[in-house]
Design an enzyme around this catalytic site. Structure first.
Site, PDB file in Angstrom:
ATOM      1  N   ASP A 282      -6.976  -1.713  -4.290  1.00 12.32           N
ATOM      2  CA  ASP A 282      -8.002  -1.401  -3.293  1.00 12.32           C
ATOM      3  C   ASP A 282      -9.089  -0.516  -3.892  1.00 12.32           C
ATOM      4  OD1 ASP A 282      -6.489  -2.841  -1.463  1.00 12.32           O
ATOM      5  OD2 ASP A 282      -5.541  -1.052  -0.622  1.00 12.32           O
TER       6      ASP A 282
ATOM      7  N   ASP B 218       0.858  -1.181   0.000  1.00 11.09           N
ATOM      8  CA  ASP B 218       0.000   0.000   0.000  1.00 11.09           C
ATOM      9  C   ASP B 218       0.893   1.229   0.000  1.00 11.09           C
ATOM     10  OD1 ASP B 218      -2.357  -1.469   0.097  1.00 11.09           O
ATOM     11  OD2 ASP B 218      -2.472  -1.426   2.280  1.00 11.09           O
TER      12      ASP B 218
END
Length: 159
Positions: free
Chosen positions: A136, A117
């Site tokens: 995501d 991330d």
């Protein structure tokens, strides 16, 4: 189904390219943070060993394989669902986003043991400690799209 697979492939490639670029080319893993458009957008490295916001990240190896199995199960469920009740074009695009994003995060777990991330958005004096990635975004948009654009309604029979 061709539309679904095309969207899934583009989503997967874009997700993996952005992660590769940020982690390996830009060296975010070593730098930790890069300001892109302060204070709104930063690249902030976060290895996510759990699910959203790092939940269930305690047993890393077990969690890794459980989450790979769950993501694979969700992809298979969506594919079976779409075969039984095919949506229109927007539903297929949404499904492609969801599947491409899910597979992108599975690849991360296989390659790195965690999901990479790196996108962080903060604003107006609020420091958001969480990061996310292209996969995501695609998973979220795909899930919302499947809710908004479900399968075609069966034709009603005349009385």
């Amino acid at each position: 189904m061709r539309l679904l697979w095309s969207v899934a492939a583009v989503t997967l490639v874009f997700d993996q390219l952005t992660k590769w670029w940020v982690v390996h080319v830009m060296g975010l893993a070593g730098k930790g943070q890069i300001d892109v458009w302060p204070p709104f957008i930063q690249f902030r490295m976060a290895w996510n060993y759990g699910i959203n916001f790092g939940l269930f990240s305690g047993q890393q190896d077990t969690t890794r394989w459980v989450l790979i199995a769950v993501a694979t199960g969700i992809v298979l469920f969506v594919l079976v669902w779409l075969r039984r009740d095919p949506p229109g074009r927007l539903g297929m695009v949404a499904a492609g986003l969801l599947i491409g994003g899910a597979v992108g995060n599975v690849i991360d777990r296989l390659l790195y043991g965690a999901v990479a991330d790196f996108l962080n958005m903060s604003c107006c004096g609020i420091d958001n400690p969480y990061a996310f990635n292209v996969a995501d975004i695609a998973i979220f948009a795909g899930a919302i799209g499947l809710v908004l654009f479900p399968g075609a309604e069966a034709p009603k029979k005349a009385p």
